[in-house]
Design a protein around this motif. Structure first.
Motif, PDB file in Angstrom:
ATOM      1  N   PRO A 276       0.809  -1.223   0.000  1.00  0.00           N
ATOM      2  CA  PRO A 276       0.000   0.000   0.000  1.00  0.00           C
ATOM      3  C   PRO A 276       0.834   1.261   0.000  1.00  0.00           C
ATOM      4  O   PRO A 276       0.340   2.350  -0.222  1.00  0.00           O
ATOM      5  N   ALA A 277       2.149   1.128   0.253  1.00  0.00           N
ATOM      6  CA  ALA A 277       3.017   2.313   0.277  1.00  0.00           C
ATOM      7  C   ALA A 277       3.242   2.877  -1.116  1.00  0.00           C
ATOM      8  O   ALA A 277       3.656   4.014  -1.281  1.00  0.00           O
ATOM      9  N   VAL A 278       2.984   2.047  -2.167  1.00  0.00           N
ATOM     10  CA  VAL A 278       3.139   2.521  -3.530  1.00  0.00           C
ATOM     11  C   VAL A 278       1.860   3.249  -3.934  1.00  0.00           C
ATOM     12  O   VAL A 278       0.848   2.616  -4.216  1.00  0.00           O
ATOM     13  N   GLU A 279       1.849   4.563  -3.908  1.00  0.00           N
ATOM     14  CA  GLU A 279       0.657   5.361  -4.152  1.00  0.00           C
ATOM     15  C   GLU A 279       0.851   6.258  -5.371  1.00  0.00           C
ATOM     16  O   GLU A 279       1.951   6.714  -5.641  1.00  0.00           O
ATOM     17  N   ALA A 280      -0.270   6.482  -6.049  1.00  0.00           N
ATOM     18  CA  ALA A 280      -0.228   7.381  -7.200  1.00  0.00           C
ATOM     19  C   ALA A 280      -0.132   8.822  -6.709  1.00  0.00           C
ATOM     20  O   ALA A 280      -0.509   9.149  -5.585  1.00  0.00           O
ATOM     21  N   ALA A 281       0.385   9.680  -7.558  1.00  0.00           N
ATOM     22  CA  ALA A 281       0.462  11.101  -7.216  1.00  0.00           C
ATOM     23  C   ALA A 281      -0.942  11.663  -7.023  1.00  0.00           C
ATOM     24  O   ALA A 281      -1.885  11.293  -7.720  1.00  0.00           O
ATOM     25  N   GLU A 282      -1.091  12.546  -6.040  1.00  0.00           N
ATOM     26  CA  GLU A 282      -2.385  13.145  -5.758  1.00  0.00           C
ATOM     27  C   GLU A 282      -2.639  14.327  -6.691  1.00  0.00           C
ATOM     28  O   GLU A 282      -1.751  15.152  -6.910  1.00  0.00           O
ATOM     29  N   ASP A 283      -3.860  14.413  -7.206  1.00  0.00           N
ATOM     30  CA  ASP A 283      -4.218  15.513  -8.095  1.00  0.00           C
ATOM     31  C   ASP A 283      -4.501  16.784  -7.295  1.00  0.00           C
ATOM     32  O   ASP A 283      -5.282  16.770  -6.334  1.00  0.00           O
ATOM     33  N   VAL A 284      -3.871  17.871  -7.690  1.00  0.00           N
ATOM     34  CA  VAL A 284      -4.158  19.196  -7.144  1.00  0.00           C
ATOM     35  C   VAL A 284      -4.835  19.981  -8.267  1.00  0.00           C
ATOM     36  O   VAL A 284      -4.211  20.281  -9.291  1.00  0.00           O
ATOM     37  N   LEU A 285      -6.119  20.283  -8.099  1.00  0.00           N
ATOM     38  CA  LEU A 285      -6.896  20.927  -9.155  1.00  0.00           C
ATOM     39  C   LEU A 285      -6.684  22.436  -9.113  1.00  0.00           C
ATOM     40  O   LEU A 285      -6.965  23.088  -8.102  1.00  0.00           O
ATOM     41  N   VAL A 286      -6.177  22.977 -10.208  1.00  0.00           N
ATOM     42  CA  VAL A 286      -5.791  24.390 -10.285  1.00  0.00           C
ATOM     43  C   VAL A 286      -6.793  25.148 -11.154  1.00  0.00           C
ATOM     44  O   VAL A 286      -7.096  24.712 -12.275  1.00  0.00           O
ATOM     45  N   ALA A 287      -7.307  26.261 -10.650  1.00  0.00           N
ATOM     46  CA  ALA A 287      -8.278  27.054 -11.405  1.00  0.00           C
ATOM     47  C   ALA A 287      -7.658  27.606 -12.683  1.00  0.00           C
ATOM     48  O   ALA A 287      -6.594  28.231 -12.647  1.00  0.00           O
TER      49      ALA A 287
END
Length: 273
Positions: free
Chosen positions: A22-33
Motif C-alpha cells: 500500500p506504500a506505492v501510491e499514485a500522485a495526488e491531483d491538485v486541481l488548479v483554477a
C-alpha cells in the motif's frame, strides 16, 4: 537449491511485495483554477493548459512527483463557488483584494508582479494629461475584472453608470474599441500589452500608453483548506523553480517581475485577509 535459483526467487518475492504494498501510491491531483486571463490563461474551456498557467503547471509537475497539478476550467465569476465547494484546490494568479475577503484558505505569495496601464488612441496633441480625468471618458472594461480607479468594484451596472463603460470579455475586444474610436480608454494588463506589442510593433505608433499604473498587483495562490497539498509543500516546490531560474524563464519575457528571493509568507485566512 543453488544460489542462482535462490537469488531469482528472492528477487521475484521482493517484486511481488513492492507491487502489492500500500506504500506505492499514485500522485495526488491538485486541481488548479484555469480562468480566462490572457496571457496567463487563454480559452480555458477548450484548453485549460493554455498560456502561462500551462507552462507553470508543467514545471510544477516536472520538479516533483508526489502531486500532479491539473488545470480545471472555471470562470471569473464562478471561481469563488468552485473554490468553496472544493471543485478546485488552488486559485492562482489571484490577489486578496479581488473579493477574496472572508473566503477561507491560505494566501501564498507567488513573488510575481504585474500591473494595469491605460491605453488610448494616439492623436495629435494628446499626451499623458488625457488620463487625468476618467469620469468623462468612455471606458472599455473587461467584465469581471477589478480596477483600482473604480475602487475594485466590479459590478457591471455600477461601472456602466459611473464610467460610461462598455464591458467585454477580452483585452482584444477592448483594444479594438479604442482603436476604432468606439471607446476612449481601456485598462490593459501590462503583460498582455507587452505580448501584443511584440507581435504587432506598429501598434506602438497607434496607441498612447499611460505612464502611471492603475494598479500594481502581486500575484498570490489561494489554497483550499482541504487541498491534498499543504502550503509548506507548495511553497517548497515554488522555491525550487525560483532557484533553478524556471520562474524567470516562464514569466520575465512578458514583463512580469519575478522576485529573486523566496516567496513571501503564507497566511491562513478565515473571516478576513
Amino acid at each position: 537449491m543453488d544460489r542462482r535459483r535462490q537469488g531469482l526467487l528472492g528477487a521475484s518475492l521482493m517484486l511481488l511485495v513492492a507491487l502489492s504494498s500500500p506504500a506505492v501510491e499514485a500522485a495526488e491531483d491538485v486541481l488548479v483554477a484555469a480562468v480566462h486571463f490572457p496571457p496567463y490563461v487563454v480559452k480555458p474551456e477548450s484548453d485549460p493548459n493554455s498560456g502561462l498557467l500551462g507552462e507553470l503547471v508543467g514545471a510544477l509537475n516536472e520538479v516533483q512527483s508526489e502531486h500532479r497539478f491539473v488545470p480545471r476550467a472555471t470562470s471569473l465569476n464562478r471561481r469563488f463557488d468552485d473554490f468553496l465547494q472544493g471543485r478546485i484546490h488552488l486559485a492562482i494568479f489571484e490577489n486578496p483584494d479581488w473579493n477574496w475577503q472572508g473566503v477561507p484558505g491560505t494566501r501564498i505569495d507567488l513573488g510575481l508582479e504585474d500591473a494595469e496601464v491605460l491605453v488610448a488612441r494616439a492623436e495629435p496633441g494628446r499626451d499623458q494629461h488625457y488620463f487625468d480625468r476618467l469620469m468623462d471618458k468612455r471606458m472599455a472594461l473587461f467584465n469581471g475584472y477589478h480596477y483600482g480607479f473604480a475602487g475594485f468594484n466590479n459590478d457591471p451596472k455600477w461601472l456602466e453608470k459611473n464610467f460610461n463603460a462598455v464591458l467585454t470579455y477580452s483585452h482584444e475586444s477592448n483594444l479594438k474599441l479604442v482603436l476604432r474610436g468606439r471607446a476612449d480608454i481601456a485598462p490593459i494588463t501590462r503583460s498582455w500589452l507587452g505580448a501584443r506589442l511584440r507581435e504587432q510593433p506598429r501598434l506602438r505608433e497607434e496607441l498612447l500608453v499611460s505612464d502611471w499604473e492603475d494598479q500594481r498587483y502581486r500575484h498570490y495562490a489561494i489554497l483550499h483548506p482541504r487541498a491534498p497539498i499543504s502550503a509548506g509543500e507548495f511553497r517548497a516546490i515554488l522555491q525550487k523553480l525560483r532557484q533553478s531560474g524556471e520562474l524567470e524563464r516562464i514569466f520575465a519575457p512578458y514583463g512580469i517581475e519575478v522576485s529573486r528571493t523566496a516567496a513571501g509568507s503564507s497566511a491562513e485566512a478565515g473571516g478576513a485577509d
